[in-house]
Scaffold this motif. Structure first.
Motif, PDB file in Angstrom:
ATOM      1  N   ARG A   1       0.823  -1.215   0.000  1.00  0.00           N
ATOM      2  CA  ARG A   1       0.000   0.000   0.000  1.00  0.00           C
ATOM      3  C   ARG A   1       0.850   1.255   0.000  1.00  0.00           C
ATOM      4  NH1 ARG A   1      -4.144  -2.877   3.012  1.00  0.00           N
ATOM      5  NH2 ARG A   1      -2.927  -2.649   4.926  1.00  0.00           N
ATOM      6  N   MET A   2       2.047   1.167   0.582  1.00  0.00           N
ATOM      7  CA  MET A   2       2.910   2.336   0.685  1.00  0.00           C
ATOM      8  C   MET A   2       3.733   2.608  -0.570  1.00  0.00           C
ATOM      9  SD  MET A   2       3.333   4.496   3.198  1.00  0.00           S
ATOM     10  CE  MET A   2       5.089   4.846   3.121  1.00  0.00           C
ATOM     11  N   ARG A   3       3.702   1.721  -1.529  1.00  0.00           N
ATOM     12  CA  ARG A   3       4.476   1.963  -2.737  1.00  0.00           C
ATOM     13  C   ARG A   3       4.011   3.254  -3.398  1.00  0.00           C
ATOM     14  NH1 ARG A   3       7.973  -1.598  -4.727  1.00  0.00           N
ATOM     15  NH2 ARG A   3       7.908  -0.558  -6.760  1.00  0.00           N
ATOM     16  N   GLY A   4       4.959   4.138  -3.662  1.00  0.00           N
ATOM     17  CA  GLY A   4       4.613   5.394  -4.306  1.00  0.00           C
ATOM     18  C   GLY A   4       4.491   5.224  -5.807  1.00  0.00           C
TER      19      GLY A   4
ATOM     20  N   ARG B   1       5.810  22.812 -21.259  1.00  0.00           N
ATOM     21  CA  ARG B   1       4.975  23.202 -20.116  1.00  0.00           C
ATOM     22  C   ARG B   1       5.627  22.767 -18.808  1.00  0.00           C
ATOM     23  NH1 ARG B   1      -0.588  23.897 -20.782  1.00  0.00           N
ATOM     24  NH2 ARG B   1      -0.482  24.527 -18.578  1.00  0.00           N
ATOM     25  N   ASN B   2       5.416  23.553 -17.774  1.00  0.00           N
ATOM     26  CA  ASN B   2       5.773  23.134 -16.428  1.00  0.00           C
ATOM     27  C   ASN B   2       4.655  22.266 -15.875  1.00  0.00           C
ATOM     28  OD1 ASN B   2       8.176  24.555 -16.460  1.00  0.00           O
ATOM     29  ND2 ASN B   2       7.332  26.355 -15.443  1.00  0.00           N
ATOM     30  N   VAL B   3       5.036  21.133 -15.267  1.00  0.00           N
ATOM     31  CA  VAL B   3       4.041  20.173 -14.806  1.00  0.00           C
ATOM     32  C   VAL B   3       4.402  19.681 -13.408  1.00  0.00           C
ATOM     33  CG1 VAL B   3       3.463  19.389 -17.142  1.00  0.00           C
ATOM     34  CG2 VAL B   3       5.269  18.205 -15.843  1.00  0.00           C
ATOM     35  N   PHE B   4       3.400  19.179 -12.717  1.00  0.00           N
ATOM     36  CA  PHE B   4       3.601  18.484 -11.445  1.00  0.00           C
ATOM     37  C   PHE B   4       3.439  16.995 -11.696  1.00  0.00           C
ATOM     38  CE2 PHE B   4       1.986  16.346  -7.690  1.00  0.00           C
ATOM     39  CZ  PHE B   4       2.865  16.757  -6.713  1.00  0.00           C
ATOM     40  N   ALA B   5       4.296  16.196 -11.063  1.00  0.00           N
ATOM     41  CA  ALA B   5       4.225  14.746 -11.214  1.00  0.00           C
ATOM     42  C   ALA B   5       4.489  14.073  -9.879  1.00  0.00           C
ATOM     43  CB  ALA B   5       5.236  14.258 -12.249  1.00  0.00           C
ATOM     44  N   LEU B   6       3.775  12.991  -9.623  1.00  0.00           N
ATOM     45  CA  LEU B   6       4.039  12.128  -8.478  1.00  0.00           C
ATOM     46  C   LEU B   6       5.139  11.157  -8.888  1.00  0.00           C
ATOM     47  CD1 LEU B   6       0.307  11.462  -7.553  1.00  0.00           C
ATOM     48  CD2 LEU B   6       1.903  12.854  -6.234  1.00  0.00           C
ATOM     49  N   HIS B   7       6.374  11.514  -8.565  1.00  0.00           N
ATOM     50  CA  HIS B   7       7.527  10.730  -9.030  1.00  0.00           C
ATOM     51  C   HIS B   7       8.637  10.826  -7.995  1.00  0.00           C
ATOM     52  CE1 HIS B   7      10.836   9.320 -11.551  1.00  0.00           C
ATOM     53  NE2 HIS B   7       9.917   8.824 -12.357  1.00  0.00           N
TER      54      HIS B   7
END
Length: 330
Positions: free
Chosen positions: A61-64, A95-101
């Motif tokens: 569950r904690m895997r990002g 473009r400037n972007v936000f990412a969950l990485h």
């Protein structure tokens, strides 16, 4: 074209991290290639990863998103990066972007996994998107209303953001409660009053707990009024927390509710997707007062040597900011 040499942060043992060289291929169809500008570190979740305190039953569950490796170690972990799209569809290129990485200077990710920033939003402030998404979800779980008396226990980044969202409700009275008196100025700049646990208000209509400590949870329970709700945002990892449920918890008919950002709050889930919630968080970041939540940036190359200091601080409530080489000069 040949593969590109990139660097990524890996947690490799208890209280140990390193930058590892990796080879990055050209983006596949449907992907974008992003060059990082800024990143954010979660003092709560990433401290647990850094110290190897993710419970084994939470490994999956904690895997990002886009995480590599496995818990406890080695793990390439992190979930807040703002960068510029260098390769990909014309609508996103430049473009400037936000990412969950995870923390990495250049990376490939699915094009539908990045969120373009509103044009007026600075890339540095945009790293707070994941934290603000967590705060927004918690506010939905708590459902505060105008003129409510609201307490927020725990003056970290998420607690401060919850306080800011609640303080913008008409007529609301918001008190941030924390053991560090120096956080009073930050709370006041966000429209909230401040109290130490000894002076915490009582009889509140709604309480949010975000301190990550048993003592903080006890304070939250004491601050709640008759039949009030306490929204629990803290995640304790492998730790055990004693909750004082034998005092007035039953006689005051209190409700203790968990809030977790992995799913959209139940009140909004039938209509909202995660992508819509993240877009809303980015729009809500158009608030210059939130710049006060950012710590001075740490160069990416220095990050492994600075992590023990970052995670060891008990007084600095600001978000640790990573500055990548491609970030514009300040």
């Amino acid at each position: 074209m040949s593969d590109r040499a990139v660097q990524a942060l890996w947690y490799v043992g208890p209280a140990r991290a390193e930058l590892r060289a990796e080879s990055l291929a050209e983006p596949a169809p449907g992907e974008v290639q992003v060059r990082a500008l800024y990143g954010a570190i979660s003092r709560g979740t990433e401290r647990l990863v850094f110290n190897g305190r993710v419970p084994p039953n939470e490994y999956q569950r904690m895997r990002g998103p886009n995480m590599a490796g496995a818990f406890p170690f080695p793990a390439k972990y992190g979930y807040a990066v703002v960068g510029r799209v260098e390769e990909g569809p014309p609508t996103l290129r430049g473009r400037n972007v936000f990412a969950l990485h995870p923390h990495q200077d250049v990376f490939n990710v699915a094009a539908d996994f990045v969120s373009p920033l509103p044009k007026a939003l600075s890339p540095a402030r945009a790293v707070l998107a994941a934290n603000l998404e967590t705060a927004l979800n918690a506010v939905w779980d708590g459902a505060p209303g105008p003129a409510d008396r609201i307490a927020v226990v725990g003056g970290g980044v998420v607690g401060m953001l919850v306080a800011r969202l609640c303080a913008r409700l008409p007529g609301s009275e918001v008190t941030l409660i924390d053991v560090v008196p120096s956080r009073a100025g930050m709370a006041q700049a966000l429209g909230a009053s401040f109290a130490t646990p000894e002076a915490a208000p009582e009889g509140c209509d709604l309480v949010f707990h975000a301190s990550g400590t048993g003592a903080g949870l006890a304070t939250a329970l004491r601050s709640a009024g008759e039949e009030a709700t306490i929204v629990e945002l803290s995640w304790y990892g492998a730790g055990e927390v004693a909750a004082p449920l034998g005092e007035a918890f039953h006689s005051r008919r209190l409700r203790l509710v968990s809030s977790q950002v992995g799913r959209v709050a139940a009140s909004h889930r039938p209509r909202w997707t995660g992508a819509r919630r993240l877009a809303a968080a980015l729009d809500l970041l158009a608030d210059p007062a939130l710049d006060g939540l950012l710590a001075p940036p740490v160069p990416f190359a220095d990050l492994p040597a600075r992590l023990a200091e970052i995670f060891g601080s008990e007084t600095d409530a600001r978000c640790p900011l990573i500055r990548y080489p491609a970030a514009p000069p300040t």
